[in-house]
Design a protein around this motif. Structure first.
Motif, PDB file in Angstrom:
ATOM      1  N   THR A   1      -1.233   1.916   5.058  1.00 13.10           N
ATOM      2  CA  THR A   1      -0.514   0.784   5.927  1.00 13.10           C
ATOM      3  C   THR A   1      -1.180   1.185   7.301  1.00 13.10           C
ATOM      4  OG1 THR A   1       1.259   2.182   6.074  1.00 13.10           O
ATOM      5  CG2 THR A   1       1.374   0.468   4.637  1.00 13.10           C
TER       6      THR A   1
ATOM      7  N   CYS B   1       5.356  -4.329   2.770  1.00  9.86           N
ATOM      8  CA  CYS B   1       3.875  -4.782   2.196  1.00  9.86           C
ATOM      9  C   CYS B   1       3.941  -5.702   0.864  1.00  9.86           C
ATOM     10  CB  CYS B   1       3.513  -3.256   1.434  1.00  9.86           C
ATOM     11  SG  CYS B   1       3.293  -2.055   2.899  1.00  9.86           S
TER      12      CYS B   1
ATOM     13  N   HIS C   1       2.453  -1.392  -2.891  1.00 10.88           N
ATOM     14  CA  HIS C   1       1.516  -0.860  -2.103  1.00 10.88           C
ATOM     15  C   HIS C   1       1.404   0.488  -1.644  1.00 10.88           C
ATOM     16  CE1 HIS C   1      -2.087  -1.718   0.352  1.00 10.88           C
ATOM     17  NE2 HIS C   1      -1.674  -1.264   1.388  1.00 10.88           N
TER      18      HIS C   1
ATOM     19  N   SER D   1      -0.349   5.245  -6.164  1.00 11.25           N
ATOM     20  CA  SER D   1       0.481   4.650  -4.986  1.00 11.25           C
ATOM     21  C   SER D   1       1.469   5.740  -4.530  1.00 11.25           C
ATOM     22  CB  SER D   1       0.985   3.490  -5.144  1.00 11.25           C
ATOM     23  OG  SER D   1       1.969   3.257  -4.071  1.00 11.25           O
TER      24      SER D   1
ATOM     25  N   ASP E   1       0.480  -5.220  -4.856  1.00 10.90           N
ATOM     26  CA  ASP E   1      -1.044  -5.235  -5.109  1.00 10.90           C
ATOM     27  C   ASP E   1      -1.196  -6.054  -6.176  1.00 10.90           C
ATOM     28  OD1 ASP E   1      -1.563  -3.941  -2.740  1.00 10.90           O
ATOM     29  OD2 ASP E   1      -1.420  -1.857  -3.699  1.00 10.90           O
TER      30      ASP E   1
END
Length: 341
Positions: free
Chosen positions: A133, A156, A128, A169, A159
């Motif tokens: 965030t 996290c 992620h 990312s 994904d």
């Protein structure tokens, strides 16, 4: 005020006087209508054929200090291209296996035993994006340790599973920067200086710190009835994903050096440019009207930047803004329309 910088040669007629006039009118119009401040540099081979700056780099109680050809900008995610160059240098030297897994260098990351270095480069890790965030903006302007950054990413949920798809990312390139440090025992700041800036003769490029106007660095701004200064991200948080400061001229030197063998072999370059789901590995395909090109974008705080290279024309274009309302992609497309007529 005197600036201690390398001279910027500007000769040649590859871009016509009419095109230069059109470019100047375009950028001046953007500034006059509060749509953008920044600097552009265009070079063919090693020769600058056009450069122009509009707006200011910072304000003082007594006035605004204009931007100029030596102004240095935070270039955001263009830093990922620098990090990728370092990773491929280590690969070429046999110091890093791109099929090695992330857990070898950074333990405790979800799926770390299945995420390869190449997955990080191609944005196929599933990690992620740290910048997506909760309350990241407020968190990022206060200094953090490397472990605190790692912990925020680790917390996290991934994904997707590694190598299932490609999703951009920042976490990928932050980890790549950490890996380069752990492989070499040197800081990313040292690696960028010794392996990129010294080899490419980039005299106005470095791993950034707190914005230093005395070193020709600029603040970034957003427009709210007037240009308002932005808060500044801590560069040790941006790290391999966004910590580089550079002038547009230096960015043209950098992208040309990538393609002309100053950093690694042609074979290694071709590997770096390998595409998966339209992503290269730190440098992405950017074509225009059938002309193949390569480059990267950047955005950090109120900064926005792009650097493009067209090998057939040996054309380098770098644009850096420290205040932008008009979309940067439309700016660069207009620049290419003018250049290629």
């Amino acid at each position: 005020m005197q600036y201690q910088n390398q001279p910027v040669p500007e000769t040649g007629s590859i871009i016509s006087d009419l095109a230069k006039e059109a470019l100047a009118t375009f950028f001046n119009t953007l500034y006059d209508n509060n749509m953008g401040m920044g600097s552009i540099c265009i070079a063919v081979k090693d020769t600058v054929v056009y450069q122009h700056s509009v707006g200011y780099k910072f304000t003082t109680p007594t006035g605004k200090i204009p931007a100029h050809q030596y102004t240095r900008y935070r270039v955001g995610s263009i830093s990922k291209s620098f990090t990728a160059v370092l990773i491929f240098q280590l690969y070429e030297e046999g110091l890093l296996d791109l099929n090695a897994v992330l857990s070898k260098y950074i333990p405790g990351v979800p799926n770390g035993d299945r995420i390869r270095i190449s997955d990080l480069l191609h944005h196929r890790s599933g990690l992620h994006d740290i910048s997506d965030t909760p309350n990241f903006r407020a968190w990022s302007i206060v200094p953090k340790t490397q472990q605190q950054v790692i912990d925020r990413i680790i917390q996290c949920t991934p994904d997707f599973e590694p190598d299932q798809m490609a999703v951009y990312s920042n976490s990928n390139y932050i980890f790549l920067g950490f890996i380069a440090e752990r492989v070499t025992g040197l800081s990313l700041k040292q690696l960028i200086k010794e392996r990129i800036c010294n080899r490419g003769q980039l005299n106005s490029t470095y791993y950034g710190g707190k914005i230093a106007v005395q070193h020709n660095e600029c603040y970034s701004y957003t427009f709210q009835e007037d240009w308002v200064v932005e808060d500044s991200t801590c560069m040790d948080i941006a790290h391999g994903a966004g910590a580089v400061v550079a002038s547009p001229y230096d960015l043209t030197l950098f992208i040309r050096a990538v393609f002309t063998g100053k950093f690694f072999s042609q074979e290694t370059l071709e590997y770096l440019l390998t595409e998966k789901d339209t992503f290269g590995m730190g440098i992405h395909p950017i074509g225009f009207c059938g002309k193949p090109g390569h480059g990267h974008h950047g955005a950090l705080d109120g900064f926005a930047s792009q650097v493009w290279y067209y090998p057939e024309e040996e054309l380098s274009i770098a644009y850096c803004a420290n205040g932008l309302v008009y979309p940067i992609n439309r700016i660069m497309i207009r620049v290419l329309q003018i250049i290629f007529k």
